[in-house]
Write an enzyme that holds these catalytic residues in place. Sequence first.
Site, PDB file in Angstrom:
ATOM      1  N   SER B   9       0.817  -1.220   0.000  1.00 53.59           N
ATOM      2  CA  SER B   9       0.000   0.000   0.000  1.00 53.59           C
ATOM      3  C   SER B   9       0.850   1.268   0.000  1.00 53.59           C
ATOM      4  O   SER B   9       0.321   2.364  -0.097  1.00 53.59           O
ATOM      5  CB  SER B   9      -0.921   0.008   1.227  1.00 53.59           C
ATOM      6  OG  SER B   9      -0.138   0.021   2.406  1.00 53.59           O
ATOM      7  N   GLY B  10       2.174   1.109   0.114  1.00 51.96           N
ATOM      8  CA  GLY B  10       3.044   2.290   0.122  1.00 51.96           C
ATOM      9  C   GLY B  10       3.368   2.747  -1.291  1.00 51.96           C
ATOM     10  O   GLY B  10       2.908   2.149  -2.274  1.00 51.96           O
ATOM     11  N   TYR B  11       4.153   3.803  -1.376  1.00 52.98           N
ATOM     12  CA  TYR B  11       4.505   4.314  -2.705  1.00 52.98           C
ATOM     13  C   TYR B  11       5.458   3.386  -3.454  1.00 52.98           C
ATOM     14  O   TYR B  11       5.307   3.173  -4.660  1.00 52.98           O
ATOM     15  CB  TYR B  11       5.126   5.708  -2.581  1.00 52.98           C
ATOM     16  CG  TYR B  11       4.122   6.799  -2.297  1.00 52.98           C
ATOM     17  CD1 TYR B  11       2.809   6.706  -2.760  1.00 52.98           C
ATOM     18  CD2 TYR B  11       4.495   7.938  -1.586  1.00 52.98           C
ATOM     19  CE1 TYR B  11       1.891   7.714  -2.505  1.00 52.98           C
ATOM     20  CE2 TYR B  11       3.577   8.950  -1.330  1.00 52.98           C
ATOM     21  CZ  TYR B  11       2.278   8.834  -1.794  1.00 52.98           C
ATOM     22  OH  TYR B  11       1.386   9.834  -1.545  1.00 52.98           O
ATOM     23  N   CYS B 148      17.599   5.488  -2.711  1.00 55.17           N
ATOM     24  CA  CYS B 148      17.349   6.210  -3.964  1.00 55.17           C
ATOM     25  C   CYS B 148      18.433   7.245  -4.266  1.00 55.17           C
ATOM     26  O   CYS B 148      18.994   7.273  -5.366  1.00 55.17           O
ATOM     27  CB  CYS B 148      15.964   6.846  -3.923  1.00 55.17           C
ATOM     28  SG  CYS B 148      15.621   7.771  -2.407  1.00 55.17           S
ATOM     29  N   ASN B 316      12.943   8.588  -8.116  1.00 57.43           N
ATOM     30  CA  ASN B 316      13.225   7.885  -6.853  1.00 57.43           C
ATOM     31  C   ASN B 316      12.409   6.610  -6.695  1.00 57.43           C
ATOM     32  O   ASN B 316      12.849   5.653  -6.066  1.00 57.43           O
ATOM     33  CB  ASN B 316      12.973   8.797  -5.650  1.00 57.43           C
ATOM     34  CG  ASN B 316      11.584   9.377  -5.635  1.00 57.43           C
ATOM     35  OD1 ASN B 316      11.223  10.157  -6.521  1.00 57.43           O
ATOM     36  ND2 ASN B 316      10.768   9.000  -4.666  1.00 57.43           N
TER      37      ASN B 316
HETATM   38  N1  LIG Z   1       9.790   6.222  -1.410  1.00 60.49           N
HETATM   39  C1  LIG Z   1      10.952   6.083  -2.024  1.00 60.49           C
HETATM   40  O1  LIG Z   1      11.319   6.889  -2.868  1.00 60.49           O
HETATM   41  C2  LIG Z   1      11.865   4.931  -1.674  1.00 60.49           C
HETATM   42  C3  LIG Z   1      13.045   4.794  -2.403  1.00 60.49           C
HETATM   43  C4  LIG Z   1      13.923   3.752  -2.096  1.00 60.49           C
HETATM   44  C5  LIG Z   1      13.616   2.883  -1.078  1.00 60.49           C
HETATM   45  N2  LIG Z   1      12.458   3.033  -0.363  1.00 60.49           N
HETATM   46  C6  LIG Z   1      12.209   2.101   0.728  1.00 60.49           C
HETATM   47  O2  LIG Z   1      11.053   1.343   0.473  1.00 60.49           O
HETATM   48  C7  LIG Z   1      10.406   1.069   1.701  1.00 60.49           C
HETATM   49  C8  LIG Z   1       8.960   1.537   1.594  1.00 60.49           C
HETATM   50  O3  LIG Z   1       8.967   2.926   1.350  1.00 60.49           O
HETATM   51  P1  LIG Z   1       7.673   3.729   0.919  1.00 60.49           P
HETATM   52  O4  LIG Z   1       8.125   5.059   0.510  1.00 60.49           O
HETATM   53  O5  LIG Z   1       6.856   2.921  -0.006  1.00 60.49           O
HETATM   54  O6  LIG Z   1       6.923   3.836   2.336  1.00 60.49           O
HETATM   55  P2  LIG Z   1       5.360   3.981   2.621  1.00 60.49           P
HETATM   56  O7  LIG Z   1       4.705   4.637   1.469  1.00 60.49           O
HETATM   57  O8  LIG Z   1       5.239   4.579   3.956  1.00 60.49           O
HETATM   58  O9  LIG Z   1       4.852   2.457   2.673  1.00 60.49           O
HETATM   59  C9  LIG Z   1       5.182   1.603   3.744  1.00 60.49           C
HETATM   60  C10 LIG Z   1       4.465   0.264   3.593  1.00 60.49           C
HETATM   61  O10 LIG Z   1       4.774  -0.556   4.732  1.00 60.49           O
HETATM   62  C11 LIG Z   1       3.575  -0.916   5.445  1.00 60.49           C
HETATM   63  N3  LIG Z   1       3.849  -0.764   6.880  1.00 60.49           N
HETATM   64  C12 LIG Z   1       3.891   0.388   7.595  1.00 60.49           C
HETATM   65  N4  LIG Z   1       4.222   0.127   8.883  1.00 60.49           N
HETATM   66  C13 LIG Z   1       4.354  -1.196   8.972  1.00 60.49           C
HETATM   67  C14 LIG Z   1       4.691  -2.083  10.033  1.00 60.49           C
HETATM   68  N5  LIG Z   1       4.948  -1.628  11.256  1.00 60.49           N
HETATM   69  N6  LIG Z   1       4.754  -3.399   9.768  1.00 60.49           N
HETATM   70  C15 LIG Z   1       4.497  -3.875   8.538  1.00 60.49           C
HETATM   71  N7  LIG Z   1       4.164  -3.084   7.489  1.00 60.49           N
HETATM   72  C16 LIG Z   1       4.118  -1.765   7.715  1.00 60.49           C
HETATM   73  C17 LIG Z   1       2.520   0.013   4.949  1.00 60.49           C
HETATM   74  O11 LIG Z   1       1.296  -0.713   4.870  1.00 60.49           O
HETATM   75  P3  LIG Z   1       0.094  -0.689   5.877  1.00 60.49           P
HETATM   76  O12 LIG Z   1       0.333   0.393   6.885  1.00 60.49           O
HETATM   77  O13 LIG Z   1      -1.091  -0.427   5.021  1.00 60.49           O
HETATM   78  O14 LIG Z   1       0.123  -2.057   6.428  1.00 60.49           O
HETATM   79  C18 LIG Z   1       2.965   0.377   3.540  1.00 60.49           C
HETATM   80  O15 LIG Z   1       2.488  -0.595   2.628  1.00 60.49           O
HETATM   81  C19 LIG Z   1      11.167   1.816   2.811  1.00 60.49           C
HETATM   82  O16 LIG Z   1      12.005   0.927   3.495  1.00 60.49           O
HETATM   83  C20 LIG Z   1      11.964   2.830   2.035  1.00 60.49           C
HETATM   84  O17 LIG Z   1      13.176   3.160   2.661  1.00 60.49           O
HETATM   85  C21 LIG Z   1      11.575   4.034  -0.655  1.00 60.49           C
END
Ligand SMILES: NC(=O)c1ccc[n+]([C@@H]2O[C@H](COP(=O)([O-])OP(=O)(O)OC[C@H]3O[C@@H](n4cnc5c(N)ncnc54)[C@H](OP(=O)(O)O)[C@@H]3O)[C@@H](O)[C@H]2O)c1
Lengths: 57, 348
Positions: B9-11, B148, B316
């Site tokens: 559900s995250g980005y 990223c 990113n």
């Molecule tokens: N955004 C970027 O540009 C980017 C780039 C490189 C790497 N990343 C990495 O990718 C990962 C996700 O990033 P994101 O930007 O997609 O974050 P996000 O939008 O906040 O999404 C986080 C996801 O994790 C779930 N989640 C939240 N708290 C949780 C918990 N305590 N236990 C299990 N699931 C949980 C959430 O789902 P529910 O709350 O619905 O369960 C959601 O699906 C991170 O580790 C980040 O460092 C992100």
Amino acid sequence: MSSEKCPDCEALVSVPDDAVNGEIVSCPDCGLDLEIALAGQERTVKPVVLEKEDWGE
Amino acid sequence: MKVSILGGSGYAGGELLRLLINHPDCKITRVTSQRFAGEPLYRVHPNLRGRTNLRFDDKSLATHNDNDLVFTALPHGKSAGLVPQLLDQGTKIVDLAADFRLKNPEAYPEYYHTKHEHPELLEKAVYGLPEIHREDIRNAKLVAVPGCMATASILGLAPLVKTGIVEKEHIVIDAKIGSSGAGAGPSMGSHHPEREGGVRPYKIVGHRHTPEIEQELGQLNGGNVKVAFTPHAVGMVRGILVTIHAFTRGQVEKKDVWKAYRGEYGNEPFIRMVSDNKGLFGLPNPKNVIGTNLCDIGFETDAHVNRLLVMSAIDNLTKGAAGAAVQCYNVMAGLDERTGLDTIGLHP
Ligand SMILES: NC(=O)c1ccc[n+]([C@@H]2O[C@H](COP(=O)([O-])OP(=O)(O)OC[C@H]3O[C@@H](n4cnc5c(N)ncnc54)[C@H](OP(=O)(O)O)[C@@H]3O)[C@@H](O)[C@H]2O)c1
Ligand SMILES: [Zn+2]
């Protein structure tokens, strides 16, 4: 079509067979504008330098 | 392969779904979310409406044992505890978080303020940058997708550090990043009235991507590489531009820099040299790579101060996260790396 080496980046720059003296070709990699100089059978390219201001940036 | 996405559900999870739903070799069996369990994916990712009947589920990890591979897109610290069980049941993992990126366990308390739960797995994880670790990724069981801004920085610098063109201990990286880099959770920093129209420096020293960049560049030149890294939050939604100031001992010829980049990246499917400095589009700009897995790189020499200036732009969420994860998947599956990633960006 023949090619000449760009003096700045060493990419191969295509020069059309019917190029005329003073024609400008541009290096596909670094964008340097090159002026074609014809002397008899010999073809050389040399950079064209244009000073630009930052209007429009 | 049959795959699951944890944290769908995250980005980053949403971007994985966008790329994988059409992927010819990939069957998505499960997508998890605690908050949206039971809801169709399009309630959270509207771009997926009409493209899949999948719904989010919040089933325990035990139900993921019928997958060949699991993508984890969870917040930092959440995948370290899950990975041993997945590895035990023979499932491969591509982790988008930082849990397995660093080789030195001591770096975790320093940069992430927690002790690593499974330091014994750090050596087994492969850093998921195919441009540098392609052969190791091919047979990896656990891949750690790079950060990223680390990706943009490492790709911009790798050929220069490897060939020794730049001094290894004086590298300054100035990064600008869009709001999706902060994830889908709302915060004051991503709140529109606060973010839009500003350029906000944050974590100006000691940012978490620093040790990754130093680790990877250090391995290329058998020694210490030091980078001074400072990010800025800008109003874009997607995109990163890093401007790198590296220094050379004497004057450097442009053709030698071109040679270094061509030597390293001549056959790379996702790296474009954008360095003709002509018109509006002659240098990297994140706007031109949005939605693609591309990294655009440009440079200029500055004899005035023996500086080699490098610009590197990525999306990113794509090359900086989900696109890189899919590229690694393709390598692991023995597919053409462009599979599912061969998109042309938008213009304007
Ligand atoms: N955004 C970027 O540009 C980017 C780039 C490189 C790497 N990343 C990495 O990718 C990962 C996700 O990033 P994101 O930007 O997609 O974050 P996000 O939008 O906040 O999404 C986080 C996801 O994790 C779930 N989640 C939240 N708290 C949780 C918990 N305590 N236990 C299990 N699931 C949980 C959430 O789902 P529910 O709350 O619905 O369960 C959601 O699906 C991170 O580790 C980040 O460092 C992100
Ligand atoms: Zn050239």
